[in-house]
Design an enzyme around this catalytic site. Sequence first.
Site, PDB file in Angstrom:
ATOM      1  N   GLY A   1       0.821  -1.323  -0.106  1.00 30.08           N
ATOM      2  CA  GLY A   1       0.032  -0.156   0.022  1.00 30.08           C
ATOM      3  C   GLY A   1       0.886   1.284   0.031  1.00 30.08           C
TER       4      GLY A   1
ATOM      5  N   GLU B   1      -1.245  -0.085  16.358  1.00 28.50           N
ATOM      6  CA  GLU B   1      -1.652   1.403  16.702  1.00 28.50           C
ATOM      7  C   GLU B   1      -2.100   2.384  15.985  1.00 28.50           C
ATOM      8  OE1 GLU B   1      -2.206   3.314  19.301  1.00 28.50           O
ATOM      9  OE2 GLU B   1      -0.115   2.424  20.334  1.00 28.50           O
TER      10      GLU B   1
ATOM     11  N   GLY C   1     -11.607  17.486   2.055  1.00 29.68           N
ATOM     12  CA  GLY C   1     -10.979  16.222   2.096  1.00 29.68           C
ATOM     13  C   GLY C   1     -11.167  15.318   3.484  1.00 29.68           C
TER      14      GLY C   1
ATOM     15  N   GLU D   1     -15.524  11.515   2.861  1.00 31.63           N
ATOM     16  CA  GLU D   1     -15.634  10.558   1.437  1.00 31.63           C
ATOM     17  C   GLU D   1     -16.660  11.260   0.808  1.00 31.63           C
ATOM     18  OE1 GLU D   1     -13.324   8.050   0.720  1.00 31.63           O
ATOM     19  OE2 GLU D   1     -12.268   8.303   2.548  1.00 31.63           O
TER      20      GLU D   1
ATOM     21  N   ASP E   1     -17.318   3.512  11.181  1.00 33.38           N
ATOM     22  CA  ASP E   1     -15.933   3.821  11.449  1.00 33.38           C
ATOM     23  C   ASP E   1     -15.532   3.640  12.912  1.00 33.38           C
ATOM     24  OD1 ASP E   1     -12.959   4.603  10.595  1.00 33.38           O
ATOM     25  OD2 ASP E   1     -13.689   6.164  11.945  1.00 33.38           O
TER      26      ASP E   1
ATOM     27  N   LYS F   1     -13.529   0.921  15.569  1.00 36.84           N
ATOM     28  CA  LYS F   1     -12.291   1.388  16.277  1.00 36.84           C
ATOM     29  C   LYS F   1     -12.619   1.088  17.585  1.00 36.84           C
ATOM     30  CE  LYS F   1     -11.042   5.162  13.357  1.00 36.84           C
ATOM     31  NZ  LYS F   1     -11.263   6.527  12.824  1.00 36.84           N
TER      32      LYS F   1
ATOM     33  N   GLY G   1      -4.931  11.447   9.013  1.00 38.78           N
ATOM     34  CA  GLY G   1      -3.993  12.045   8.278  1.00 38.78           C
ATOM     35  C   GLY G   1      -2.813  11.350   8.239  1.00 38.78           C
TER      36      GLY G   1
END
Lengths: 431, 431
Positions: A10, A130, A188, A191, A202, A206, A302
């Site tokens: 990736g 992490e 940005g 999506e 999402d 997590k 980010g």
Amino acid sequence: MRELKVGLAGLGTVGTGVLRMLDRQRLSLAARTGCEIRVVAVSARDRARDRGVDLSAMRWHDDPVALARDPEIDVLLELMGGEGDPAKAAVCAALDAGKSVVTANKALLARCGTDLAARSEAAGGRLRFEAAVAGGIPIVKTLREALAGNTIHRVSGILNGTCNYILTRMADEKLSFETCLAEAQRLGYAEADPTFDIDGFDTAHKLALLTSLAFGTRVDAEAIYVEGIRSLTLADLAAADDLGYKVKLLGVAVRTDQGIEQRVHPTMVPKHWPIAQVSGVTNAVAIDGDAVALTLVGPGAGGDATASAVVADLADLALEAGGFAFGLPEAGLRPAERAPMQHHEGGYYIRLAARNKPGTAATIARRMADEGISLESIVQRRPDRSQDGEPATVILITYATTEEAVRRAVARMEGDGVLASQPQVIRIEKD
Amino acid sequence: MRELKVGLAGLGTVGTGVLRMLDRQRLSLAARTGCEIRVVAVSARDRARDRGVDLSAMRWHDDPVALARDPEIDVLLELMGGEGDPAKAAVCAALDAGKSVVTANKALLARCGTDLAARSEAAGGRLRFEAAVAGGIPIVKTLREALAGNTIHRVSGILNGTCNYILTRMADEKLSFETCLAEAQRLGYAEADPTFDIDGFDTAHKLALLTSLAFGTRVDAEAIYVEGIRSLTLADLAAADDLGYKVKLLGVAVRTDQGIEQRVHPTMVPKHWPIAQVSGVTNAVAIDGDAVALTLVGPGAGGDATASAVVADLADLALEAGGFAFGLPEAGLRPAERAPMQHHEGGYYIRLAARNKPGTAATIARRMADEGISLESIVQRRPDRSQDGEPATVILITYATTEEAVRRAVARMEGDGVLASQPQVIRIEKD
């Protein structure tokens, strides 16, 4: 000097960010770990694309699974994402070959994290993630290592920067959800299809990992109650502000008498809580242990923040740091006893559009009383120019009650025909 | 199962708290680390005292140095405190014998941390001190491990709960410094002799360790500029509030062009900063890295919080986690180039008691102008019932300038005889 040979799958923002960071911090990392961390092989979809990093010294694999099996690598760094193949196949191939894996893939881990941990233990590699939770905040390390002496009661957090950005702008600038979402997309932060973020999935991925780390349980994302932020209005945020709260999309996992409650939903939190002050795309996680209560605040996404988490995992592997993926060995992770959402206890904010006809207030009050719900406050606001038939806004704040009592009371009111539209229900967290 | 045999020196609140935590979490810690952490020997001043914990299975040493040399122990856990002997002698004896040391002793580390790190490396043991800085906040681990990929520019924090308690109560309840200090003493937050806390020395010890961890420099506590909170008045806190700031005692270390600036002083921080919201005895640390900016908030003191940090260090040793005491090997820690406080740049709050006579305002304004200091605001408040000779309060807020310019301007005004009492100067931190 020892070497840690990494295969990177990736090469998006995070992948190239990791390459740059490893290059920038090469001497420091080598001094810290006594080991050189070298990316020796890479894989990505498009070999021709110019990514602004020099890949000439790295072997190229078109197939990430072949990369994972490359006998030259010690660690697979998986930054492709996606809960299925090829990410899953590559991670499994690496682990089964006894290699370590560092990944930022929360979807994959939420789906089969326990299984991946078992594979890593069986073959002797390590699994580190992490970057999968709250980006640059070292919450995995904190729960797994720094709080090893604590019994954790509760972990909660702002785990999705897109939602927090939208809620912050709505509250601060009185802009509609739609306007703020469009702005988030323009910048940005969101999506084109924002479902995954704003409907809470999402955050749920997590949270599933945090729950396992905090309570020593098997990853169980399916047990999570999930509600997103689409239905929140400026009226809700203004009412929360009046009452001394901020509205945040929280992921919460709590140990209760009935098991472990895992839930994602808009939440009213007291303004003085550190987590209430967290604005914009910033993330935060609060942990309540029996010895220590901590709040960690930092960037949740980010390229740089995620690369920072990935590089920390690689540095730990370079130091040959031990420890299990979820703190305990896989065989020691207990199935999470699910505390059903219906039994959730807490205060509630309920906003109703009450039809403007005789008896409505009495009906609402009776339905609450029937369910044994005590009210801390009732505020009724008539529309500015009262017209017959136009509904009045009624805001109820309850004392601690149960989810099922609230749902039943609200359903009854709907059956009574006193409501002009869908009621809004927001859970309140308090000291 | 492997064993990690611990010798515990010091059986106060923290020492007994550690014994209880190890007992409570025995199974969990063994599962996490694959190793049993056992306290096999202890040392304290008074053997006869009942501490509510069972010491019968542990060997007793009257002399902590003898404990440190006990061939049965792998780790010395030093919880006696004090920068000199016997703590220093015991720690050195253990390190020189190749044993690891876990300590909460910030005074000792601030004085000779680099030397202790060198001893641990020379003989093959490890030195761990999570509990020495900000109690239960895992800031040492975060700087040493989680941010290994970052170049740190700045680390700052509320590192003394006593001071933050006093400042919070002064600001919230408009109580005098003396009243709040007495209350802190009554509640056990402050010592009978509070000098060490309120004059900033405790904060400075902790800052010295953070600086070394953040910048890879040798511990240099003597380079720290230290100013405490004794001179703060309610007028200062009220003025700060009006201007959008809170006043906190901060320890700050910054990388500047001239070297590393280390300073401890009351600081005006914008109210919206996470650190501004931290109230009471709670501590907080903010780190600005090139990839990640983090804020960690949690308990800075107390038996449980400190025990939590100690047990985490022991668990890391049980996992045989590597890594150097200050991140880098001792030989790699550079001498910190000291940026002199006179060259500190920033905004300033200056409160003057100006004599009520013609020309005073002009003199003040000229002295500032002479030093090239631009003023963001000037507020002059006359006493309620103006009397000749009674001074007026003048509050100046400067744009960014230097410490030496401010000191020179203020000294000149004093020489001019326009001030009725000692001026108050508070540094401002901004975005």
